[in-house]
Design a protein around this motif. Structure first.
Motif, PDB file in Angstrom:
ATOM      1  N   GLY A 188      29.226  15.665 -48.284  1.00 21.60           N
ATOM      2  CA  GLY A 188      29.172  17.300 -47.965  1.00 21.60           C
ATOM      3  C   GLY A 188      30.373  17.417 -46.659  1.00 21.60           C
ATOM      4  N   PRO A 189      30.331  18.995 -46.204  1.00 24.93           N
ATOM      5  CA  PRO A 189      31.799  19.433 -45.396  1.00 24.93           C
ATOM      6  C   PRO A 189      32.080  18.297 -43.950  1.00 24.93           C
ATOM      7  N   GLY A 190      31.343  17.529 -43.531  1.00 22.75           N
ATOM      8  CA  GLY A 190      31.588  16.777 -42.519  1.00 22.75           C
ATOM      9  C   GLY A 190      31.173  18.250 -41.377  1.00 22.75           C
ATOM     10  N   THR A 191      31.690  17.685 -39.814  1.00 23.75           N
ATOM     11  CA  THR A 191      32.074  18.107 -39.086  1.00 23.75           C
ATOM     12  C   THR A 191      32.969  17.870 -38.052  1.00 23.75           C
ATOM     13  N   GLU A 192      33.287  18.798 -37.281  1.00 27.24           N
ATOM     14  CA  GLU A 192      34.094  18.658 -36.012  1.00 27.24           C
ATOM     15  C   GLU A 192      33.983  16.957 -35.614  1.00 27.24           C
ATOM     16  N   LYS A 193      33.214  16.633 -35.542  1.00 25.44           N
ATOM     17  CA  LYS A 193      32.816  15.408 -34.966  1.00 25.44           C
ATOM     18  C   LYS A 193      33.617  14.023 -35.730  1.00 25.44           C
ATOM     19  N   VAL A 194      32.718  14.559 -36.770  1.00 26.86           N
ATOM     20  CA  VAL A 194      33.066  13.338 -38.293  1.00 26.86           C
ATOM     21  C   VAL A 194      33.390  14.423 -39.264  1.00 26.86           C
ATOM     22  N   PRO A 195      34.459  13.836 -39.657  1.00 27.83           N
ATOM     23  CA  PRO A 195      35.206  14.085 -40.751  1.00 27.83           C
ATOM     24  C   PRO A 195      34.817  13.412 -41.747  1.00 27.83           C
ATOM     25  N   MET A 196      34.953  14.214 -43.390  1.00 24.36           N
ATOM     26  CA  MET A 196      34.592  13.045 -44.198  1.00 24.36           C
ATOM     27  C   MET A 196      35.448  12.086 -44.545  1.00 24.36           C
ATOM     28  N   THR A 197      35.811  10.927 -44.840  1.00 19.25           N
ATOM     29  CA  THR A 197      36.960   9.547 -45.327  1.00 19.25           C
ATOM     30  C   THR A 197      36.481   9.591 -46.873  1.00 19.25           C
ATOM     31  N   VAL A 198      35.927   9.823 -47.755  1.00 20.44           N
ATOM     32  CA  VAL A 198      35.641   9.585 -48.743  1.00 20.44           C
ATOM     33  C   VAL A 198      35.471  10.202 -49.803  1.00 20.44           C
ATOM     34  N   LYS A 199      35.698  11.085 -51.429  1.00 20.81           N
ATOM     35  CA  LYS A 199      35.904  11.784 -51.969  1.00 20.81           C
ATOM     36  C   LYS A 199      34.942  10.938 -53.495  1.00 20.81           C
ATOM     37  N   SER A 200      34.262  12.096 -53.696  1.00 29.36           N
ATOM     38  CA  SER A 200      33.428  11.927 -55.479  1.00 29.36           C
ATOM     39  C   SER A 200      34.070  10.826 -56.155  1.00 29.36           C
ATOM     40  N   GLY A 201      33.521   9.790 -56.614  1.00 30.40           N
ATOM     41  CA  GLY A 201      34.111   9.458 -57.614  1.00 30.40           C
ATOM     42  C   GLY A 201      34.501   7.867 -56.561  1.00 30.40           C
ATOM     43  N   ASP A 202      34.704   7.392 -55.577  1.00 31.10           N
ATOM     44  CA  ASP A 202      34.687   6.222 -54.777  1.00 31.10           C
ATOM     45  C   ASP A 202      33.983   5.484 -54.874  1.00 31.10           C
ATOM     46  N   LYS A 203      34.516   4.367 -55.143  1.00 36.62           N
ATOM     47  CA  LYS A 203      33.578   2.927 -54.385  1.00 36.62           C
ATOM     48  C   LYS A 203      33.051   2.151 -52.958  1.00 36.62           C
ATOM     49  N   VAL A 204      31.982   2.756 -52.638  1.00 38.02           N
ATOM     50  CA  VAL A 204      31.623   2.172 -51.833  1.00 38.02           C
ATOM     51  C   VAL A 204      30.765   1.377 -51.307  1.00 38.02           C
ATOM     52  N   MET A 205      31.347   0.382 -50.224  1.00 43.61           N
ATOM     53  CA  MET A 205      30.229   0.027 -49.506  1.00 43.61           C
ATOM     54  C   MET A 205      29.631   0.030 -48.327  1.00 43.61           C
ATOM     55  N   HIS A 206      28.159  -0.269 -48.150  1.00 44.24           N
ATOM     56  CA  HIS A 206      26.940   0.604 -47.157  1.00 44.24           C
ATOM     57  C   HIS A 206      26.700  -0.451 -46.800  1.00 44.24           C
ATOM     58  N   ASP A 207      25.698  -0.348 -45.356  1.00 47.40           N
ATOM     59  CA  ASP A 207      24.850  -0.841 -44.208  1.00 47.40           C
ATOM     60  C   ASP A 207      23.204  -1.492 -45.709  1.00 47.40           C
ATOM     61  N   LYS A 208      22.968  -1.920 -45.136  1.00 47.49           N
ATOM     62  CA  LYS A 208      22.215  -2.836 -46.503  1.00 47.49           C
ATOM     63  C   LYS A 208      20.710  -1.855 -46.235  1.00 47.49           C
ATOM     64  N   TYR A 209      20.251  -1.536 -44.767  1.00 43.31           N
ATOM     65  CA  TYR A 209      19.112  -0.664 -44.465  1.00 43.31           C
ATOM     66  C   TYR A 209      19.135   0.977 -44.387  1.00 43.31           C
ATOM     67  N   ALA A 210      21.048   1.462 -44.534  1.00 42.79           N
ATOM     68  CA  ALA A 210      21.017   2.813 -44.220  1.00 42.79           C
ATOM     69  C   ALA A 210      20.210   3.738 -44.933  1.00 42.79           C
ATOM     70  N   GLY A 211      20.231   5.153 -44.771  1.00 44.18           N
ATOM     71  CA  GLY A 211      20.087   6.098 -45.498  1.00 44.18           C
ATOM     72  C   GLY A 211      18.889   6.311 -46.410  1.00 44.18           C
ATOM     73  N   THR A 212      17.988   7.205 -47.061  1.00 49.65           N
ATOM     74  CA  THR A 212      17.103   7.513 -47.717  1.00 49.65           C
ATOM     75  C   THR A 212      17.708   7.800 -49.198  1.00 49.65           C
ATOM     76  N   GLN A 213      16.394   6.940 -50.258  1.00 46.46           N
ATOM     77  CA  GLN A 213      16.967   6.583 -51.161  1.00 46.46           C
ATOM     78  C   GLN A 213      15.776   8.237 -52.276  1.00 46.46           C
ATOM     79  N   ILE A 214      16.449   8.415 -53.205  1.00 47.62           N
ATOM     80  CA  ILE A 214      16.179   9.277 -53.974  1.00 47.62           C
ATOM     81  C   ILE A 214      16.550   9.520 -55.487  1.00 47.62           C
ATOM     82  N   LYS A 215      15.162   9.402 -56.363  1.00 49.67           N
ATOM     83  CA  LYS A 215      15.280   9.111 -57.807  1.00 49.67           C
ATOM     84  C   LYS A 215      16.054  10.786 -58.802  1.00 49.67           C
TER      85      LYS A 215
END
Length: 90
Positions: A44-71
């Motif tokens: 996403g474009p980010g917000t004034e308080k939360v700038p985006m520090t990742v980009k497409s193609g980056d391999k990332v680690m994330h919290d285990k129970y975070a987010g919403t799964q979609i197919k």
């Protein structure tokens, strides 16, 4: 289907983990100890308080129970908040 994350959201394609041991024993998902990693697909474009520090193609680690799964097109994805991303894996 196309999905574009909004605000400080990131869409990650989940990595598939091997569910069998070398001896052929099947391990259920609930018993697997796996690192929560994936590849960033869209940001996403980010917000004034939360700038985006990742980009497409980056391999990332994330919290285990975070987010919403979609197919999307038969593949598992996760939509996370930027704050749920722990690290970029290089």
């Amino acid at each position: 289907m196309k999905v574009k994350p909004l605000a400080d959201r990131v869409m990650v394609k989940l990595e598939k983990n091997e569910a069998k041991t070398a001896g052929g024993i099947i391990i259920p998902d609930t018993a697997q100890e796996k690192t929560q990693t994936g590849t960033v697909v869209a940001v996403g474009p980010g917000t004034e308080k939360v700038p985006m520090t990742v980009k497409s193609g980056d391999k990332v680690m994330h919290d285990k129970y975070a987010g919403t799964q979609i197919k999307i097109d038969g593949e598992e994805h996760l939509i996370l908040k930027m704050a749920d991303i722990i690290a970029i894996v290089e």
